[in-house]
Design a protein around this motif. Structure first.
Motif, PDB file in Angstrom:
ATOM      1  N   GLY A 144      -4.866  -4.244  17.436  1.00 28.63           N
ATOM      2  CA  GLY A 144      -5.892  -4.450  16.353  1.00 28.63           C
ATOM      3  C   GLY A 144      -5.847  -3.607  15.037  1.00 28.63           C
ATOM      4  N   PHE A 145      -4.380  -3.472  14.623  1.00 29.50           N
ATOM      5  CA  PHE A 145      -4.236  -2.854  13.450  1.00 29.50           C
ATOM      6  C   PHE A 145      -4.625  -3.555  12.116  1.00 29.50           C
ATOM      7  CE2 PHE A 145      -1.547  -1.544   9.783  1.00 29.50           C
ATOM      8  CZ  PHE A 145      -1.253  -0.273   9.961  1.00 29.50           C
ATOM      9  N   HIS A 146      -4.583  -4.871  12.259  1.00 32.06           N
ATOM     10  CA  HIS A 146      -4.857  -5.734  10.729  1.00 32.06           C
ATOM     11  C   HIS A 146      -6.309  -6.550  11.189  1.00 32.06           C
ATOM     12  CE1 HIS A 146      -0.613  -5.368  10.229  1.00 32.06           C
ATOM     13  NE2 HIS A 146      -0.423  -5.733  11.432  1.00 32.06           N
ATOM     14  N   ARG A 147      -7.159  -6.495  10.175  1.00 31.45           N
ATOM     15  CA  ARG A 147      -8.342  -7.242  10.103  1.00 31.45           C
ATOM     16  C   ARG A 147      -8.250  -8.087   9.067  1.00 31.45           C
ATOM     17  NH1 ARG A 147     -11.105  -5.824  14.971  1.00 31.45           N
ATOM     18  NH2 ARG A 147     -10.050  -3.912  15.613  1.00 31.45           N
ATOM     19  N   TYR A 148      -9.270  -9.362   9.250  1.00 38.42           N
ATOM     20  CA  TYR A 148      -9.068 -10.388   8.233  1.00 38.42           C
ATOM     21  C   TYR A 148     -10.643 -10.873   7.996  1.00 38.42           C
ATOM     22  CZ  TYR A 148      -4.234 -10.277   9.722  1.00 38.42           C
ATOM     23  OH  TYR A 148      -2.879 -10.025  10.007  1.00 38.42           O
ATOM     24  N   ARG A 164      -4.343   0.664   4.898  1.00 37.80           N
ATOM     25  CA  ARG A 164      -4.040   1.154   6.105  1.00 37.80           C
ATOM     26  C   ARG A 164      -2.352   0.867   6.273  1.00 37.80           C
ATOM     27  NH1 ARG A 164      -8.062  -0.071   8.934  1.00 37.80           N
ATOM     28  NH2 ARG A 164      -7.206  -2.152   9.809  1.00 37.80           N
ATOM     29  N   ARG A 165      -2.019  -0.275   5.931  1.00 38.79           N
ATOM     30  CA  ARG A 165      -0.596  -0.695   5.802  1.00 38.79           C
ATOM     31  C   ARG A 165       0.425   0.355   4.980  1.00 38.79           C
ATOM     32  NH1 ARG A 165      -1.243  -7.341   5.245  1.00 38.79           N
ATOM     33  NH2 ARG A 165      -1.758  -7.716   7.442  1.00 38.79           N
ATOM     34  N   ALA A 166      -0.196   0.324   3.867  1.00 38.31           N
ATOM     35  CA  ALA A 166       0.446   1.200   2.880  1.00 38.31           C
ATOM     36  C   ALA A 166       0.746   2.538   3.350  1.00 38.31           C
ATOM     37  CB  ALA A 166      -0.146   1.100   1.637  1.00 38.31           C
ATOM     38  N   THR A 225       0.219  -6.498   0.247  1.00 38.14           N
ATOM     39  CA  THR A 225       0.617  -5.345   0.549  1.00 38.14           C
ATOM     40  C   THR A 225       1.780  -4.302  -0.320  1.00 38.14           C
ATOM     41  OG1 THR A 225       0.259  -5.887   2.862  1.00 38.14           O
ATOM     42  CG2 THR A 225       1.490  -4.039   2.674  1.00 38.14           C
ATOM     43  N   SER A 226       2.546  -5.175  -0.816  1.00 42.48           N
ATOM     44  CA  SER A 226       3.552  -4.510  -1.741  1.00 42.48           C
ATOM     45  C   SER A 226       2.765  -3.873  -3.017  1.00 42.48           C
ATOM     46  CB  SER A 226       4.427  -5.720  -2.424  1.00 42.48           C
ATOM     47  OG  SER A 226       3.641  -6.601  -3.109  1.00 42.48           O
TER      48      SER A 226
END
Length: 473
Positions: free
Chosen positions: A255-259, A110-112, A135-136
Motif C-alpha cells: 500500500g505504499f502508492h495511492r492513486y 513519500r517516494r522522494a 517523482t523526478s
C-alpha cells in the motif's frame, strides 16, 4: 567505499557507534548489514573505531566526518509538499491508452523521501522509467544535487519535466517496446518505475530498468505494482514474470502508492524493491500488448485494426507511380535506408502519438507511406499538421490524407525533398551523435542522438539549425 545504494544501513551503523559502545553482533542485528559488510565498514573507519574487548564505538568528534562520507539525508524544505502540488497542478492529462493513473501528491512526496532515506541521492545516478507522476521533480526539489534522468514515451510529460526542472533533469524519449536509448543504457545505480500493471508490461519495464543499470548486481530496481486482492493469480503471474527476469524481491512495502482512480485495485499499489541477480542482464522481448486499455492492450492483442484491404490500399498509394514497395516495422531504434526507386510502407495504426514523427526521422527513402489513426495527434487540426510539416520539411514533403483508406485511418505520404540546408545532414542521420553531424551542437546535446530527444527539443534543434542557414558567412 561506494555506499550509494546502501547508504541507509551505513548511516545507521555510524549513528549507533557514535551513540556509545556496541557489540559487533548487536551492530549487525540493528543495521541489517551482512557480517562481511559490517567488517568492511569497520575497516574503512580505521583508527576512528575504539575497541574495548568485544565492544566498539566511534571516537568522539568523528561522527560528522563519517556521516558526510556515507552521504547525509536531505533536510526537506518546509514547502516541499506545496512545490510538488504545484508541479502536479498542470501535469499533462493522463492518457488511458498508456495506463496513466495519477498518483496522489502525498505519494509522490513519500517516494522522494523514501528514496533519499535509503540511497545516497547525491552520489547515485537515478533513472525514472516513465514518470507521468513527476517523482523526478519531487526528488529534484528535495535533492538539488541529485543526478536524475527520465525516459518516457509521452513527449508532453518530458516537456513538462524539462520546463519545470529548468533542464536539470535529463529527458529522453523512448517507447520501451522498441528498445532503450543509448543515452540512459548502463548509466544508473537506481531505477524507479510505475509500469503498466500487466505481467507483460511489468516484465518489459523491469527488463528495461535492468538495462539502465551500470552494474545490475549492485544496483536496485524499484517498481510500483498493484493487483486486486480478489484476484491473487494476477499478482502471482506478475511476480513470476519478475522472478523469471532474474530479480529478487529485497522488499515489498504494501500500500505504499495511492492513486486518483484505479479503484479496481483499491486505488493503491505496493512498492517492490528488486535486487538483480547476475543473470538479470537478459533482455525481455519487446511485446506490443502491454497495457490494460487502448489498441495495444493485452485484451486487444490479435484484433489489429489494419485489415488486409487497408494495408493493400497503403501499398497502392506508396507505389502509385510504379515504384517498388517494401514494408518496414514500426521501429525507429535503427536507421532504415531504402534502395533507389523504392517506397517504404509502415503500419502505424497503433501509434499513440509519437511514432509518426520519429519514423519519418529514422527512414531514409525516396518515399515513405505510413498508415496512422485518423485521430492521430499530428493530424487532428491545422496547427498540428503545420507543425509536423515544418518539422520534417528539410527532408520530406508531406501529403496528409485524412479518412484514407477508410474513416478509421489516415495515410501520410512523405516524398523526399532535395536541396541543402543546415538541418538536412542532421535529419538524415538521426541516429548519429549530434556532435558528429552538427559542428555547432551545444555541449549538452553533442553526445545525444536526435532520435532520442523529446519532441520539443527536436524543434529547438531545428530552430537553431534554421538560424544557422540565415546567418551570413
Amino acid at each position: 567505499m561506494d555506499l550509494g545504494v546502501f547508504a541507509r544501513q551505513h548511516r545507521l551503523a555510524i549513528t549507533l557507534l557514535a551513540e556509545g559502545w556496541s557489540r559487533f553482533d548487536d551492530l549487525v542485528r540493528e543495521t541489517g548489514l551482512p557480517r562481511r559488510s559490517a567488517e568492511d565498514l569497520l575497516a574503512e573507519l580505521g583508527d576512528d573505531v575504539e575497541r574495548d574487548r568485544t565492544a566498539l564505538r566511534l571516537r568522539p568528534g568523528t561522527e560528522e566526518k563519517w556521516l558526510d562520507h556515507v552521504g547525509r539525508q536531505a533536510t526537506p524544505p518546509t514547502d516541499l509538499a506545496a512545490r510538488i502540488e504545484a508541479h502536479l497542478a498542470d501535469v499533462p492529462p493522463p492518457l488511458p491508452a498508456l495506463d496513466h493513473v495519477q498518483a496522489t501528491a502525498d505519494t509522490v512526496l513519500r517516494r522522494a523521501l523514501w528514496l533519499d532515506e535509503h540511497y545516497d541521492l547525491g552520489r547515485v545516478k537515478t533513472v525514472f522509467v516513465g514518470d507521468h507522476d513527476l517523482t523526478s521533480l519531487a526528488v529534484r526539489e528535495l535533492r538539488p544535487d541529485a543526478d536524475l534522468a527520465v525516459v518516457d514515451v509521452d513527449d508532453r510529460v518530458l516537456e513538462h519535466i524539462d520546463r519545470r526542472s529548468r533542464g536539470t533533469v535529463r529527458t529522453v524519449h523512448a517507447d520501451l517496446r522498441f528498445g532503450l536509448p543509448r543515452a540512459v543504457a548502463g548509466t544508473a545505480d537506481v531505477v524507479f518505475s510505475d509500469p503498466p500493471y500487466t505481467p507483460e508490461g511489468m516484465a518489459l519495464f523491469a527488463s528495461r530498468a535492468v538495462e539502465c543499470l551500470a552494474e545490475p548486481t549492485s544496483g536496485r530496481v524499484l517498481l510500483a505494482y498493484g493487483y486486486s486482492r480478489r484476484h491473487p493469480t494476477l499478482g502471482h503471474q506478475t511476480q513470476r514474470a519478475l522472478l523469471n527476469l532474474g530479480l529478487t524481491f529485497e522488499a515489498i512495502v504494501p500500500g505504499f502508492h495511492r492513486y486518483h482512480g484505479a479503484q479496481a485495485i483499491g486505488s493503491s499499489a505496493d512498492l517492490y524493491v528488486c535486487h538483480p541477480t547476475p543473470r538479470a542482464r537478459r533482455k525481455a522481448k519487446g511485446a506490443q500488448a502491454i497495457y490494460t486499455h487502448g489498441p495495444r492492450s493485452v485484451e486487444a492483442e490479435g484484433t489489429a485494426s489494419a485489415t488486409r484491404e487497408t494495408l493493400a490500399a497503403l501499398t497502392a498509394l506508396a507505389g502509385e507511380d510504379g515504384r517498388k514497395v517494401t514494408e518496414a516495422a514500426p521501429d525507429w531504434t535503427k536507421p532504415i535506408t531504402a534502395e533507389p526507386g523504392t517506397a517504404v510502407t509502415l503500419d502505424l495504426s497503433g501509434d499513440p502519438g509519437p511514432w509518426l514523427a520519429r519514423v519519418l526521422l529514422a527512414v531514409n527513402a525516396e518515399r515513405v507511406a505510413a498508415l496512422v489513426p485518423n485521430a492521430h495527434p499530428d493530424l487532428v487540426d491545422a496547427a498540428s499538421q503545420a507543425a509536423l510539416i515544418k518539422l520534417v520539411a528539410c527532408k520530406y514533403r508531406l501529403r496528409l490524407l485524412r479518412s484514407t483508406p477508410d474513416n478509421k485511418h489516415a495515410v501520410v505520404v512523405a516524398d523526399r525533398m532535395e536541396g541543402a540546408s543546415a538541418a538536412r545532414p542532421v535529419w538524415t542521420r538521426a541516429h548519429a551523435r549530434l556532435g558528429n553531424v552538427w559542428t555547432q551542437a551545444p555541449a549538452d546535446l553533442s553526445e545525444l542522438r536526435l532520435i532520442d530527444l523529446p519532441r520539443h527539443r527536436i524543434v529547438e534543434v531545428l530552430r537553431r539549425l534554421t538560424a544557422e542557414d540565415s546567418t551570413p558567412n
